[in-house]
Design a protein around this motif. Structure first.
Motif, PDB file in Angstrom:
ATOM      1  N   ILE A 533       0.842  -1.198   0.000  1.00 21.26           N
ATOM      2  CA  ILE A 533       0.000   0.000   0.000  1.00 21.26           C
ATOM      3  C   ILE A 533       0.875   1.246   0.000  1.00 21.26           C
ATOM      4  N   ILE A 534       0.735   2.060  -1.036  1.00 21.33           N
ATOM      5  CA  ILE A 534       1.385   3.373  -1.054  1.00 21.33           C
ATOM      6  C   ILE A 534       0.396   4.375  -0.475  1.00 21.33           C
ATOM      7  N   THR A 535       0.813   5.097   0.538  1.00 26.27           N
ATOM      8  CA  THR A 535      -0.121   6.000   1.199  1.00 26.27           C
ATOM      9  C   THR A 535       0.585   7.185   1.839  1.00 26.27           C
ATOM     10  N   HIS A 536      -0.179   8.246   2.012  1.00 24.89           N
ATOM     11  CA  HIS A 536       0.266   9.394   2.799  1.00 24.89           C
ATOM     12  C   HIS A 536      -0.546   9.486   4.105  1.00 24.89           C
ATOM     13  N   ARG A 537      -1.555   8.618   4.243  1.00 21.92           N
ATOM     14  CA  ARG A 537      -2.452   8.698   5.386  1.00 21.92           C
ATOM     15  C   ARG A 537      -1.946   7.825   6.541  1.00 21.92           C
ATOM     16  N   LYS A 538      -1.790   8.445   7.677  1.00 20.09           N
ATOM     17  CA  LYS A 538      -1.305   7.704   8.849  1.00 20.09           C
ATOM     18  C   LYS A 538      -2.347   6.732   9.373  1.00 20.09           C
ATOM     19  N   SER A 539      -3.642   6.998   9.096  1.00 22.16           N
ATOM     20  CA  SER A 539      -4.712   6.128   9.591  1.00 22.16           C
ATOM     21  C   SER A 539      -4.610   4.719   9.018  1.00 22.16           C
ATOM     22  N   ILE A 540      -3.970   4.589   7.852  1.00 22.98           N
ATOM     23  CA  ILE A 540      -3.851   3.278   7.204  1.00 22.98           C
ATOM     24  C   ILE A 540      -2.770   2.433   7.868  1.00 22.98           C
ATOM     25  N   LEU A 541      -1.801   3.077   8.464  1.00 21.94           N
ATOM     26  CA  LEU A 541      -0.627   2.367   8.968  1.00 21.94           C
ATOM     27  C   LEU A 541      -0.962   1.340  10.042  1.00 21.94           C
ATOM     28  N   GLN A 542      -2.056   1.570  10.791  1.00 25.29           N
ATOM     29  CA  GLN A 542      -2.419   0.620  11.853  1.00 25.29           C
ATOM     30  C   GLN A 542      -2.831  -0.744  11.298  1.00 25.29           C
TER      31      GLN A 542
END
Length: 558
Positions: A533-542
């Motif tokens: 997953i490429i992301t800038h959102r910290k909510s996804i990291l969990q």
């Protein structure tokens, strides 16, 4: 002389183009020969009609009956018209099939070549080569080349017929041929260069139209309507300049030849008039003289006029062959089990230019892992994904896929068969919602489509559309919101049921609640896919097992 030398020096390329055209034309040769045979029979009949007209005139002059000959002449005329209609229809059908054959062949070449190699060409330029250039080639092979052969045969038939009546006139009429040949040769090289310029200007013209319409929102947002209209006019003017130059060159060539032929016809007319005055020929023979002299010169003039068309065909063949020379992607047979797949990257180095984007990157994603790739915009995250998916080949290092049993295969075009991908941005096609989702799995059932929509949090809004799955949306999802378009793109990936899922900012247009719903559903899948997953959102990291950051061309595990 310089043009002659230049054309001679380029003979290697001309020969390559001709060989490529011949190899492609082989399946159509039978039908082309049939059309040529029909035309040649028509030519023989028309020559017979010339002698028939002589008999009609001579009989009328002597007061003999000639109406039966007139009826025969009329019937032959009607027959030739019928044959002409049939020949035109055959030519139209064959030209269309031939041009589509080229387009299909080139299109297949494009979609089976490395993405990076194809991206060197603008979409507008590719479209010009697929349409205008392919059309030029088809017209040349189905029309121009057979015409040249037919005109050559017709020239011989008419020459020997005229030779039967007057050896002097036949030889004189044929003397014009070298004039036509020399003029055509001199103008040919220049015409080819102009034809290439015309095609290039058309590509620029189409490219601007395609880009400005695709990015109409940007044009309007920055109030660039007037600039865009002005730029289109400038490109039109540039194209007109080259079209006009090509027309002038072609006109100069044809005018020179036409003047020579008119002089030849005048000499034949004067010679015939002298013979009539001397009472050595009849009026019917005089009409045959004039008709046949014109018929001798007509094929020569026709051959000269075909030169610009042949030049156009060769120029277009060169542009199409350039695409044919793009190397195909490597496809290897997948021999390992792919229910659970991991990715192993070793010492990967890549740069679009001399400046490296990734350098000596090593990364291992285990089967079933959720790995987040983070980093600043433009740092190389999407580039890494493109290399994993084998969209580009000019790299150093190794990318391979492996399973729990330890079997492995290097990344190639075939390995995309077990990858599902949600790219950045709006990537929907015009068509129905169903058709867009089926792009992920052409054999998906209705139940599988609904299941993918539920996983992507798109089921409810799709069911509320006027025709549900069969609702038609426009280019890039016109008619629905960005978030809705993104959910359909996610469903397209989910319906593939691939063991490896790649999400490139795939939830950027979703609200937080919808995003979390998608990720929770994804983690609940059985068997659990490997997910990058490429992301800038910290909510996804969990929801991820690991975080990999790309910084200064390197990867850092956090």
């Amino acid at each position: 002389m310089g043009k002659l030398k230049s054309l001679w020096k380029d003979r290697g390329n001309q020969l390559k183009y001709a060989k490529w055209l011949m190899s492609y034309t082989k399946p159509y040769l039978g039908r082309i020969i049939l059309m040529m045979s029909i035309t040649l029979v028509s030519s023989v009949v028309s020559l017979f009609m010339v002698t028939l007209s002589k008999d009609i005139i001579d009989r009328a002059t002597l007061g003999n009956k000639f109406m039966s000959l007139v009826v025969g002449y009329l019937l032959l005329t009607l027959a030739l018209q019928a044959v002409s209609v049939v020949s035109t229809l055959l030519s139209t059908v064959l030209t269309e099939k031939y041009s589509f054959g080229i387009r299909k062949q080139v299109y297949e070449k494009i979609i089976n070549s490395h993405w990076m190699d194809v991206k060197k060409y603008h979409t507008g330029d590719l479209m010009t080569r697929l349409t205008s250039d392919a059309g030029n080639i088809a017209d040349g092979i189905i029309g121009t080349i057979p015409n040249i052969i037919i005109l050559g045969i017709e020239l011989l038939m008419v020459f020997f017929t005229l030779f039967f009546y007057s050896k002097l006139l036949a030889c004189f009429a044929l003397l014009v041929a070298p004039v036509a040949g020399i003029v055509s040769w001199l103008f040919g090289r220049r015409l080819k260069k102009l034809q290439v310029k015309v095609q290039e200007s058309e590509a620029s013209y189409r490219s601007f139209l395609q880009e400005s319409l695709a990015n109409l929102l940007v044009v309007k947002a920055f109030a660039n309507e007037d600039y865009s209209a002005k730029r289109l006019t400038e490109l039109r003017d540039e194209r007109f300049t080259w079209v006009f130059k090509r027309a002038k060159m072609g006109l100069a060539s044809s005018t020179t030849i036409s003047v020579a032929f008119q002089l030849g016809y005048l000499v034949a007319f004067a010679y015939g008039a002298m013979l009539i005055a001397a009472k050595t020929i009849t009026y019917g023979t005089m009409s045959v003289f004039l008709t046949l002299v014109n018929r001798v010169q007509s094929p020569i003039l026709g051959l000269a006029h075909q030169v610009p068309k042949v030049v156009s065909v060769l120029a277009s063949a060169g542009r199409v062959m350039e695409l044919q020379n793009i190397p195909l992607e490597k496809k290897e047979e997948i021999t390992m089990q792919t229910e659970h797949v991991g990715v192993d990257i070793k010492e990967l180095t890549f740069g679009y230019t001399d400046e490296l984007v990734l350098e000596n990157v090593s990364l291992n994603v285990k089967p079933g892992e959720f790995v987040a790739i983070i980093g600043e915009s433009g740092i190389g995250k999407t580039t890494l994904i493109r290399l994993i998916m084998s969209f580009m080949s000019n790299m150093q290092g190794d990318v391979s896929f492996y399973n729990a049993q330890g079997d492995a295969i290097k990344a190639n075009a075939s390995t995309r068969n077990f990858i599902a991908y949600v790219p950045q941005g709006n990537t929907l096609f015009s068509g129905t919602v169903r058709e867009n989702i089926l792009m992920g799995n052409l054999n998906a059932t209705e139940e599988e489509i609904y299941a993918a929509l539920k996983l992507s949090a798109g089921y409810d809004f799709v069911m509320e559309l006027p025709n549900g799955l069969d609702t038609v949306i426009g280019e890039r999802g016109h008619g629905i919101s960005e978030g809705q378009a993104q959910r359909i793109a996610i469903a397209r990936a989910f319906v593939r049921k691939a063991p490896l899922l790649i999400l490139d900012e795939a939830t950027s247009s979703l609200d937080e609640a919808t995003e979390l719903s998608v990720l929770e559903g994804l983690q609940a899948l059985t068997p659990k896919p490997t997910c990058i997953i490429i992301t800038h959102r910290k909510s996804i990291l969990q929801y991820c097992d690991r975080e990999i950051k790309i910084e200064n061309t390197k990867t850092i595990e956090l």
